[in-house]
Design a protein around this motif. Structure first.
Motif, PDB file in Angstrom:
ATOM      1  N   ILE A   8       0.957  -1.335   0.017  1.00  0.00           N
ATOM      2  CA  ILE A   8       0.038  -0.108   0.197  1.00  0.00           C
ATOM      3  C   ILE A   8       0.769   1.224   0.001  1.00  0.00           C
ATOM      4  O   ILE A   8       1.725   1.454   0.820  1.00  0.00           O
ATOM      5  N   ALA A   9       0.701   2.266  -0.960  1.00  0.00           N
ATOM      6  CA  ALA A   9       1.190   3.391  -0.932  1.00  0.00           C
ATOM      7  C   ALA A   9       0.706   4.394  -0.279  1.00  0.00           C
ATOM      8  O   ALA A   9      -0.697   4.640  -0.562  1.00  0.00           O
ATOM      9  N   LEU A  10       1.178   5.207   0.819  1.00  0.00           N
ATOM     10  CA  LEU A  10       0.421   6.181   1.460  1.00  0.00           C
ATOM     11  C   LEU A  10       0.903   7.459   0.768  1.00  0.00           C
ATOM     12  O   LEU A  10       1.984   8.077   0.983  1.00  0.00           O
ATOM     13  N   ALA A  11      -0.095   8.152   0.229  1.00  0.00           N
ATOM     14  CA  ALA A  11       0.251   9.371  -0.408  1.00  0.00           C
ATOM     15  C   ALA A  11      -0.657  10.517  -0.152  1.00  0.00           C
ATOM     16  O   ALA A  11      -1.844  10.342   0.122  1.00  0.00           O
ATOM     17  N   GLY A  12      -0.094  11.709  -0.156  1.00  0.00           N
ATOM     18  CA  GLY A  12      -0.874  12.966   0.103  1.00  0.00           C
ATOM     19  C   GLY A  12      -0.155  14.347   0.100  1.00  0.00           C
ATOM     20  O   GLY A  12       1.098  14.261  -0.044  1.00  0.00           O
ATOM     21  N   ASN A  13      -0.694  15.363   0.257  1.00  0.00           N
ATOM     22  CA  ASN A  13      -0.140  16.538   0.412  1.00  0.00           C
ATOM     23  C   ASN A  13       0.799  16.482   1.720  1.00  0.00           C
ATOM     24  O   ASN A  13       0.892  15.969   2.735  1.00  0.00           O
ATOM     25  N   PRO A  14       1.772  17.505   1.433  1.00  0.00           N
ATOM     26  CA  PRO A  14       2.485  17.761   2.681  1.00  0.00           C
ATOM     27  C   PRO A  14       2.057  18.243   3.921  1.00  0.00           C
ATOM     28  O   PRO A  14       0.989  18.657   3.717  1.00  0.00           O
ATOM     29  N   ASN A  15       2.438  17.690   5.180  1.00  0.00           N
ATOM     30  CA  ASN A  15       1.662  17.904   6.412  1.00  0.00           C
ATOM     31  C   ASN A  15       0.151  17.658   6.450  1.00  0.00           C
ATOM     32  O   ASN A  15      -0.597  18.195   7.346  1.00  0.00           O
ATOM     33  N   SER A  16      -0.138  16.591   5.813  1.00  0.00           N
ATOM     34  CA  SER A  16      -1.469  16.087   5.921  1.00  0.00           C
ATOM     35  C   SER A  16      -1.812  14.855   7.028  1.00  0.00           C
ATOM     36  O   SER A  16      -2.777  14.423   7.161  1.00  0.00           O
TER      37      SER A  16
END
Lengths: 718, 47
Positions: A8-16
């Motif tokens: 599973i890849a954990l992706a998102g904006n910085p500081n989320s």
């Protein structure tokens, strides 16, 4: 042994909150911080509850465009390694901006599950997010959660596994843009039908439409295909009357706006949040910097002057001054060990390692204060405030993040420079970021402040501002050279909302830094102390002699003349400075070994202060502190500089610059300070110091290289 | 004499271990030794 079956890849904006979620579900303790850009590399960990699931924590990114190093790391992983599932973590308080990345992730052809984090803050802000509606519109499962409150994390993981097991979250063919754009994308998809797998065809079509060079090369398109695609793009650009990248950005935001209008309601429109109100004060155009100076003064006052000092005095005077030496002496006497070994243990190991560990209580208080400031969100504001100041001198606020990290350790600070895209700025930041006092330099600051200026609360915080000052002044001077000339790159940073510090984060960070300090004292400092004791006890013929006739004294005396103009030309101070290159705590340990060995003091830390005070004037002590703050960092940090510069000559240049600056600043401070304080008469050193000031001033006020260039060109033409 | 030999062996053995671990440490990519790496970027720490 269970094999890994699901990635599973954990992706998102910085500081989320990705790293916080990562720590929570993998049971690890990765560094988290309340500012964007904490994660600069991907990290992996197995889920505590599902050991056959591996989670990849990717750096925070705003889009999948290959512009910044973090975006490249994340994009390459998502495309090349093709995880089984993408867990897209969204900051619910900034949903519109966060969804921009979501629209791109949904195009990748990999199942996506969305976690909307900070739902507690969303509720507090009187907002509501219709998760069901949003989920239907994005055609992806969504779970609302709060990582810090540990709410719904289990639900998110269960839904993630369910999403993987079913065909949920495959929304790549369900986000639809303007019909005219869709026609163009479908035509491109037809052209590349033979080159691409079906589940990724839309993603490749969009990337080709955006004229993504990397994708174009990857697909090995024929000339005919390229011509056809270019024609489709040109026609669409003519229809929309803008370039293809702008078309995609506008369409994505139009889609997001429609989503947010339907799914998000905001009952507190136009109301200033508490964070906004605090920011009005702490990021004020005029008051921001004085407030920051006051805050840092308080931090150092608490740790070095008051609370931390009380505990340090006890550790120095009682624990390492009486208790441990007495117990060790009686044990060694009872065991009838050889006198040299008794000397090694008492005057070498206990005096040296004890001198460093004596500062642990002060360090703990300091680490605790800094962790509180970071976690509540204040330090992120300082990056914003500093950007305003740095920009005037040609630096970007981006340089402040590595500086902030360097207050813990210079090695990750130097590594954090990777996030600076502009090469000149990156190199300049690598060269200057270790000017900030790292935790290993803290005992040196505390030693000098305690020994020479026990009643002045300004000396310790001054060390912090000397670091910032050296960076700014270096920025001004270096930006005017051809090597570094150019405009400062723009700095965009999202300010996280203030919150009460999470005790777990604060204590963990303090514990990690404290542990690192103790491990350093028990390993590298221990080894150096033993070596120093031998070198301070024997001469070159191998005979045991008085310290003043030892190998160390001979070596120190041979180079002491170099440091004499700085006020600390004694061999002990020189040896302390040189051993500081191994690890900066060694400066204190060296004094501990050398003064204890010479019989001038017992193993009592504060007695070392007295011996030190007797060996040099306060202004020389301050000059010693400045030199050790600004000169080349420890070998580990030098290694990091070499790796990040990826060039031997640049590394040498950086080290030489740091040493030259340290020498110049210490020279001016000692030569002028001693004359002003009446400790020296006006002499040749004073003249040289004044000349140096004139030369340095010239470097500050001269025209920048890029503005001088046209003049020389004009002369050549004439 | 035996106490001297034993304690000296202990101290120098410990130093030997420290140096051995430093020299043979796995590259963490950041220059720190694995135990005190403040950013813990290497995967061995997280698994």
């Amino acid at each position: 042994m269970m094999t890994t079956t699901l990635q599973i890849a954990l992706a998102g904006n910085p500081n989320s909150g990705k790293t916080s979620l990562f720590n929570e579900i993998t049971g690890t303790n990765q560094r988290v911080g309340n500012w964007p850009g904490v994660t600069i590399e991907k990290k992996s960990g197995k889920l505590t509850k599902y050991p056959n699931v591996e989670l990849q924590d990717l750096p925070g990114i705003y889009s999948l465009s290959p512009y910044s190093p973090e975006e490249l790391v994340a994009r390459n992983y998502l495309i090349d390694d093709a995880p089984d599932l993408i867990l897209n973590l969204i900051d619910g308080t900034n949903i519109e901006r966060n969804l921009y990345l979501t629209t791109q992730l949904l195009e990748l052809g990999v199942p996506v599950i969305i976690g909307i984090n900070m739902m507690d803050v969303v509720e507090k802000n009187k907002q509501t997010i219709d998760i069901k509606l949003l989920s239907e519109m994005l055609y992806a499962p969504i779970v609302g959660l709060s990582v810090t409150k540990k709410k719904n994390i289990d639900e998110l993981m269960k839904r993630s596994l369910h999403t993987h097991a079913t065909s949920e979250g495959q929304g790549q063919n369900h986000i639809r843009y303007d019909k005219r754009l869709e026609v163009a994308l479908e035509e491109i998809a037809d052209v590349i039908e033979a080159n691409t797998p079906e589940n990724r065809r839309r993603w490749f079509s969009i990337k080709l439409f955006e004229r993504d060079e990397e994708i174009r090369n990857e697909l090995h398109l024929t000339k005919e295909q390229q011509i056809e695609i270019n024609e489709i793009i040109a026609i669409t650009e003519k229809i929309f009357q803008t370039d293809s990248t702008s078309i995609m950005i506008n369409e994505r935001y139009d889609f997001i706006t429609r989503l947010v209008e339907k799914a998000v309601t905001n009952k507190s429109n136009f109301e200033l949040s508490l964070s906004d109100k605090i920011d009005h004060v702490v990021t004020h155009r005029i008051w921001a910097l004085p407030i920051f100076a006051l805050v840092m003064w308080m931090v150092y006052y608490l740790s070095i002057q008051t609370v931390g000092t009380m505990a340090t005095d006890w550790v120095n005077d009682v624990l390492f001054g009486e208790v441990i030496p007495k117990i060790a002496t009686s044990w060694l006497a009872a065991a009838n060990v050889a006198p040299w070994l008794e000397g090694l243990i008492l005057e070498g190991i206990i005096a040296g390692v004890g001198a460093v560990l004596g500062f642990l209580p002060q360090m703990i208080v300091l680490f605790l204060c800094l962790a509180l400031l970071e976690d509540c969100g204040y330090m992120a504001r300082i990056a914003f405030v500093m950007d305003r100041l740095f920009r005037r001198f040609g630096l970007s606020g981006k340089s402040f993040i590595p500086m902030l990290i360097s207050t813990g350790c210079g090695v990750p600070g130097v590594m954090a420079c990777r996030t600076i895209e502009n090469e000149k700025e990156r190199k300049m930041t690598i060269m200057t970021t270790t000017f900030m006092p790292c935790s290993a330099k803290m005992p040196v600051i505390a030693l000098i402040a305690g020994a020479f200026f026990p009643h002045s609360s300004w000396v310790a915080p001054a060390a912090y501002f000397v670091g910032i000052g050296a960076i700014i002044l270096s920025g001004i001077a270096l930006k005017k050279t051809k090597l570094f000339a150019g405009e400062a790159s723009p700095f965009i940073m999202e300010l996280p909302a203030y919150h009460f510090p999470h005790l777990k984060n604060v204590f963990f960070q303090t514990y990690e830094r404290g542990k690192s300090f103790v491990i350093g004292a028990g390993t590298i400092i221990f080894t150096t102390c033993v070596l120093l004791w031998f070198m301070a006890s024997f001469n070159f013929k191998g005979q045991m002699v008085a310290t003043d006739k030892s190998i160390l004294a001979a070596l120190g005396n041979s180079v002491a003349f170099i440091f004499a103009p700085l006020g600390f030309g004694t061999w002990r101070a020189v040896v302390a400075t040189v051993t500081g290159l191994i690890a900066k705590e060694n400066v204190v340990a060296t004094f501990g070994v050398l003064y204890a060995h010479a019989g001038e003091v017992s193993e009592n830390g504060t007695e070392i202060w007295g011996a030190l005070r007797a060996s040099m004037a306060p202004i020389a002590g301050f000059s010693f502190l400045l030199f050790n703050l600004l000169c080349a960092p420890c070998f580990a940090a030098i290694g990091a500089i070499k790796r990040e510069m990826a060039d031997f000559r640049w590394t040498i240049f950086a080290i030489a610059y740091q040493c030259a600056l340290a020498y110049g600043v210490s020279f001016i401070t000692y030569q002028l300070g001693s004359v002003l304080l009446g400790e020296q008469d006006f002499n040749i050193g004073t003249v040289l110091a004044m000349t140096l000031i004139v030369i340095v001033t010239y470097f500050f006020i001269r025209k920048p290289a890029n503005k001088r260039k046209p003049e020389s060109a004009a002369i050549q033409i004439l | 004499m035996w106490a001297t030999i034993a304690i000296a062996l202990l101290i120098f053995g410990y130093i030997g271990v420290i140096i051995y671990r430093r020299v043979t440490k796995k590259s963490s990519g950041c220059g720190c030794s694995e135990s005190d790496c403040p950013i813990k970027s290497h995967s061995s720490d997280t698994q």
